[in-house]
Structures are given as structure tokens and as C-alpha cells.
Design an enzyme around this catalytic site. Sequence first.
Site, PDB file in Angstrom:
ATOM      1  N   ASN A 551       0.799  -1.623  -0.390  1.00 41.94           N
ATOM      2  CA  ASN A 551      -0.237   0.367   0.381  1.00 41.94           C
ATOM      3  C   ASN A 551       0.621   1.253  -0.078  1.00 41.94           C
ATOM      4  O   ASN A 551       2.181   1.442  -0.484  1.00 41.94           O
ATOM      5  CB  ASN A 551      -1.113   0.308   1.208  1.00 41.94           C
ATOM      6  CG  ASN A 551      -0.590   0.059   2.285  1.00 41.94           C
ATOM      7  OD1 ASN A 551       0.652  -0.132   3.097  1.00 41.94           O
ATOM      8  ND2 ASN A 551      -0.493   0.584   3.713  1.00 41.94           N
ATOM      9  N   CYS A 553       2.220   2.886   2.185  1.00 38.34           N
ATOM     10  CA  CYS A 553       3.146   3.019   3.645  1.00 38.34           C
ATOM     11  C   CYS A 553       4.520   1.391   3.497  1.00 38.34           C
ATOM     12  O   CYS A 553       4.511   1.577   4.384  1.00 38.34           O
ATOM     13  CB  CYS A 553       2.279   3.421   4.422  1.00 38.34           C
ATOM     14  SG  CYS A 553       1.277   5.027   4.857  1.00 38.34           S
ATOM     15  N   GLU A 555       3.186  -1.203   5.047  1.00 40.31           N
ATOM     16  CA  GLU A 555       2.741  -2.128   5.628  1.00 40.31           C
ATOM     17  C   GLU A 555       1.934  -3.262   5.312  1.00 40.31           C
ATOM     18  O   GLU A 555       1.594  -4.646   5.718  1.00 40.31           O
ATOM     19  CB  GLU A 555       2.610  -2.042   6.366  1.00 40.31           C
ATOM     20  CG  GLU A 555       0.766  -0.835   7.046  1.00 40.31           C
ATOM     21  CD  GLU A 555       1.112   0.469   6.486  1.00 40.31           C
ATOM     22  OE1 GLU A 555      -0.432   0.398   6.913  1.00 40.31           O
ATOM     23  OE2 GLU A 555       1.505   0.885   5.429  1.00 40.31           O
TER      24      GLU A 555
END
Length: 923
Positions: A551, A553, A555
Site C-alpha cells: 500500500n 506505506c 505495511e
Amino acid sequence: MAVSSARTDLAHDGPFRVVRRDGSVSPFDATKISVALTKAFLAVEGDAAATSSRIHHLVAELTARVETSLRRHATTDAVHIEQIQDLVELTLMRGEHHKVARAYVLYREEHAKARDITPVEPDPAYVDWARVERVVAEAVAGIEDVSAAPVLAEAKRNIYDGIGAGELATALIMSARTLVEQEPNFSYVTARLLLDKLRGEALTYLAGEPRQAGHRELDYPGYFRAYLRRAIELDLVDRELATFDLDRVVAAIRPERDLDFGFLGLQTLYDRYFLHHDGTRFELPQAFFLRVAMGLAIREDDREARAIEFYELLSSFRFMTSTPTLFNSGTTRPQLSSCFLTTVDDELSSIFQAYKNNALLAKYSGGLGNDWTPVRGLGAHIKGTNGQSQGVVPFLKIANDTAVAVNQGGKRKGAACAYLETWHIDVEEFLDLRKNTGDDRRRTHDMNTANWVPDEFLRRVEADADWTLFSPDETPDLHDLYGTAFSDAYRAYETAADRGEIKVFRRVRAVELWRRMLTMLFETGHPWITFKDPCNLRSPQQHAGVVHSSNLCTEITLNTSLDEVAVCNLGSVNLAQHVTPAGLDTEQLERTVKTAVRMLDNVIDINFYTIPEARSSNLRHRPVGLGIMGFQDALFALRLPIASAEAVEFADRGMEHVSYYVIAASADLAAERGRYASFEGSLWSRGILPIDSLRLLADAREGDALDVDYSSTLDWEALRARVRATGMRNSNVMAIAPTATISNICGVGQSIEPLFQNLFVKSNMSGDFTVINPHLVRDLKARGLWDEVMVSDLKYFDGSLGRIDRIPADLKALYATAFEVDSRWLVDAASRRQKWIDQAQSLNLYLDAPSGRKLDELYRYAWHKGLKTTYYLRARAATSVEKSTLRGTDGKLNAVPTVPVLETIGDTALACRIDDPDCEACQ
């Protein structure tokens, strides 16, 4: 030197008033700034500067910068003379006119000594000074090492004839925050003064006439009822909240928790989270937490009991849901999910549908991860037109502009990340997307990018072998393959290319492509390095699809397809609230996790879905992502340096307990509510937990390509049996997000991040905030070392203790900053956590003096340690704390921000600023 800023609008474009030291007010006159700057240049360069055209133009340019900054950051039309002078000094420093800045500072100091500075006593006719004293006394009550006197003295300097109630409240806040760098506890004082302003704003709005109330005077239950009525009238809050047993719910409100905020946390809530009408905030902190809790409990059988349980967790800072949940829970549009992952197909209709989906998902605060690998590459044949493809890059440019256009209701920028696999024929152009040079039509300055790297590529890097780039229209199955199946198919396509059966391909040396990937990461901060095979081989849902990207970020690792948009619902346990000097409080942690998982599971059913592909996917698989924050604060409490084997062991054992409790909580929910629809065939259904899936990765890796720890301490066999028998409510349960914003709210370090600096200025969309490590200050006070000289030393040495001789060695080790720590310690700790996590972690890496060799070694080390993803690369070359005053740096309330921490330097800036406002979509 270009300073990054989240704000481009002007807060004030009208006339300014200047408050002088004697309290008098005069119109703002920019020519006076020009005169002061000219005198400073004369003092350094002599009389010749007076006739120099260079100096003339430079002074004009610097004057314009000062005025622009002043207007951009001011929140009232009155500004104090010293704040203007602070900004002049800062502008000279940023322009690297250090000698001139020094001359200007000396000029100010000489005139300050010469002046008889007598505070102007406020005139009772226009200031209720008795109330001011009561408000400040309440603000300092019960806080160590602070007093009212310096706040009142500073406030008197800023009061002028005709000052309004709002400006007076702002003056008190500004007065307190100037003291933060000398005493961190003034952050709490400043927050309480902001709270007083907020109370007046909210009560006045609800009553329709001026109202004020001290903290002890406020009738919180009565206020909450009035607030809820008004919020429903304005169509801001779901009418269903009014059907709760309000007597029972409001009795649980803990007003004293309003006093637990630091200034950064409360200012962030004030600016971006609290409900408002026409810019007037009328939602107080505990009302905010209760509104969120009620929204999450709205479909529970005993709604009131669950709302109270959820409220208790949020308001105590033991757990915090992600920003979209905080924004929208209990509202009329409860889009509560954090992240959305999509796959874009190789057809125009799919590509333009992807743009529309991005816009709809971003509108309500979703962060986006787009898999663009299926789109055919440059030069590929287009059958419909008998032409050649322009490749994926032009389409990425449109995706970038869509993210900019849809700015999440003005609360923050739209945020997206494009992923591309390393074998794609356009990968080399993809690497250049974030460069500041070249054809701007082939650049995406506002969109993040990430490499989706298969293990086969890293094996070839280590063997110094060739690597072949393909267009996906000729190698369509590579997109869905991983592990040995990918390697076999990839080699078969290489053989086919050698036979002339593939038209669009290119051979490169794997090491050269790897070097270029790392070079672009160094120069632009992008694309990030993420690893395809560990994400898929360890995915509990590999029976139901393929993980094609992460995604925004890095994670989240969930399956995507043309029919399913992956959705993840995030929240983070505040680890700092679950440790004592004796160690981890496992009983409290278990209670927190159990409630948190229930809250996140509720998000899935309550959620407002903007596209059907997200709704069907989320309801079928029900993924959530519980993470942690405050890891560094927990280490401080345990007295463990982050660069130590003990800290790595704590990361391991702490995550083991979180993993155990999360899986158990989801199994409990499965027993109560039923298992998720696609459970059968999953790794869970086979009794393979995240710790067990590590063996699947080891089996797929060859030789010593995986160097991981397999140790455990809990009774995992019993949990395996329970999961097989009962099932899981959620397909995925853990992910460690960056938590940039919610950590600020809770007053702890973000996520699993190391300490950035012991004294710095944090920049985010609420402004600039002086941040001092309170743990360090407490230790220095205990040893008699905290004084003005220490503050000066911390500024001079960029928040580092290493070169301050009088700091004891044990404190230097405990409070070592991110750039003083070998990032391999961070990778080691991440590797220990990753074995327990079914998704991934947002892991930033730090290099003090980057080089090609260091980058190569670090990222290959991360791959060998079994990491699924990495996030930003940060380097000291792009960071500094300016050696000027930090006075007047905090928040939007400040008329003149001074010290931004991280700045971009041309094309060689390394990654984003710490707490970049553009990187908060998961938070």
C-alpha cells in the site's frame, strides 16, 4: 535550499498590524525589513554594499521571502515585532548568509540590552487580567518544573489596546510555547491553554453567546448532549448516536483526560480532527473520543457497554485507530478504512476506471496502492490500432494528477503509491519518475513509487548475472507467479526470447539495474524496495489470490484482482503504555489487544464503501491490521539502547505476545460471529500461523539466502489447534503502520521508529513544533545537567549527545539518534518482528553517510533477513537543525515558524521529511 511545506495558501493576504514592545500598534511596513537587512549587509561587506546591485536585488528578494512567510503562517492580522525579527534572522540563515545573520543577531542583542524593557501592564478596560491569571494558574497546576510567571510576563509583551478574546487566547498559547525548549513540560501548559481557547470556542458556539469555563467548571455531560444535538442538526453526525442511552454513556466520560495532551497532539486534533462548522470547533477531546467509540459500537448488542469499553481504550492512549476512523466514525459518511490496494489491467477501460476508483477512494481519506505491472510496456504492439504502446509512464502521470486533485476534503493531500515489478520493460523509466529533471510529462512529483522485487532478481544480483526485461502482454503469467514457479516461468521466457519468440525484451546486467534502483532511492527517495516473494509465500490467503503490491506505506500485503480491491483497517497499540521498568505488562496488553481487534472488526461492517469492489472484498476476507507505536519510548522505560541485542530481543518477545493475543482475539470473534468466508484453504485452516510460514519462505530460498531467528516462548501449539477448530474472523490481523499522526496525538514516538533527534522541530500540516525528548530531560535533571548551556549544545549538535562531553556514556547510548545507530540493528529488530506478522511493517532505514556500498549491503541484508518490505531511506545529508533560536516555532498559532527540520536539497534530497504530511494516509 528549498524548504518543504505542506501549505501553499496564504493565511492572510490583507493588511497587517505590528505590535511593538510598548504595546502600541502600527501598520506593517515591509520597507523597514529592507532597511534592517541592508544595514546587516553593510556591517559585513562594508559601504560598497550600499551601491551594489547584487545586494539591492538580494535584499529585495529576502524581504519578499519574509513577507510571504509571514502571511502564509499567520493566523491573526496582528504580529509582534520580535516575531518579524525572528523570521528575518531565519531567512538569512536559510539563504546561507551566515555572517550577515550573525551581524543581525548582534544588532538585536545590543539594542535589547540598551532598551529599558518595561512590561506594559494591561488595561483592565480591555483585558480581564484576573481571568488570564486564573487560566494560566489552572494550566500550570500539577505540572512539575513550570510556573505561571514566565507565561504571564511573555503574554504582557503581546497584549495591545483593542485585542480581541480570540487573539488574547492565542497570545497566551504563543507565550507558553516559547518556553518549551527550556522546559518540555511547558508543552502540557501550552496544550491546556489551547484547551481553554477550544472550550470557549465550543461553548460560545453552542450557546449562541460568549461563554467561558475553566476545566473544573465545565459540565461535560451537559455539554456532550448539546454538542451531539448540534452535530446531528448540521448533518455531521449519524442520528443513530442519539438513540444510545446517553445517561449511561456520558457517565463514563473522563474529563481529566483532557489534560493528558501535549501541545502537538492537541493542536493536531484541533486543526484536523475535531468537528467544526464554518471553521468554528465545537467538539472537545473527550466528546471526540466518545463520538468515535459510539460510532464503532453502533451495531453491537450492548452498544453502551461496548462504546464505554472502546472510549476507555482510546481516551487512555493505550490504543488508537487510524486517521480515517478518527475522522469519520459516528459521522454520516463513516469511511473508516485506511488503505486500498488495486490492480490495473492492460485495457483503456480498466485504466480509466482505476483513475475513477482512486478518486472515490481518496475522497474519504483512503491511502492507495496501485499495481501497474499488467500494463504493457513501451514499444509493445497494440492490436486494435496496429500501433505501438507508449508504455505505463504516461498513465502514471494521470494517476499522479488525480491524487493531487482529490485532496480528501481539504484535510490532507490525496496519497497514492504505484508499484511495478522489476522485470517490466518500463522499469528504468519508472525509476526516474520522481526526478526533478527531464521531461515533466514523464514525472510524478506527487505520487510515491515502489519496486516490487522478486527473489529471482536478487539471486541474479548476487551472482552478477543478466536480467531480462519483458512487456507483460507477452509474459502475462509472470504477474501472478511467485517463488519457484515464477523462477521457472521467467527462465522459460528468457529461452523463448533467445529463440526469437518474444518481440519486446531487453537484457541488462542485474547488478547494474540494482545499482540504478539504489541510486534513484538515494537521489529521490523513490522507488522504495519491496519484496514480492516473502509477501506471497507467507500470505495466509495464497489460496485465494496473489499479493501484487503493498500500500501507500508498505505495511499492507493483501490480494488484489480486477474484481477485488483490497481494503485494510488499521489501528496501533501504544507500547509505551504497556511497559513498566520491570518489563512488558502482558495482562494489560492482552486486554487492550482483545478490545482493539473487536473495534477493527466492527469497522468492516460499519464502513461506508465508495466502490463495490472494495465492499465485496472486505466483507469476504475481513482483513485488519493491528500494529504498534511508541516502541522507542518503551525502550527508554526499560533503559535499553535501541542498538543492542536486548532491544532486538524485546522487539521479538513484544511482537510475539501481540501476535499471540491478536490471533486469539480473532479466533474468539470467529466463535462469536463466525469465521470469514474464505477461511477454508487458508494457511490458518491448515494450522500454519505466521511463525510457521517463515519455513515456507526458507524452503523457497536457496542455500543461505534466509538468515532468520525461529525462537518462541509461548504455547503456540494450543493456539494452532484452536485456530484450526474454531477458525479466524479475519484473514489478516497484523501490520505495523507508520503512525505519524496518531503517535503525535498520543505523545509518543511513531511506530517502530528510532529517536530522530533529542531536540528538533517537527513539521506537519498543523505547523512546526519544538520537540524535546522528555525522557532525556528527566535523566539530565536527575543528574544536574539540564540548563541553558545544554539546550544550546543540543541545538548546536543537531539534537545529538555524542559530542557533548559532559553527557555520561550510558545516556549517550540510551539516547542515540537514528543517524548514530547502525541500521542493521533496525533490520534485526524488524526481522524478529516479521516472523510473527502476517502482513508487513513500515520500516524506515537511516544512513549517516550514504554510499553505494552501504546501500547495497543494507538492502541485501534486509532481503536476507526475511523482510517483506522497506519504506523510506533517510540520510543525514538532507537534515539539519539550524543554529538559530527555536523561540516561536510551535504550531499554526505561531505567526512565524522558524526551524523546519528536514529540507530538500536539489535533486539529491534523500526521501521525505520526518513526519512528511504527505505520508500520513495510513495514520
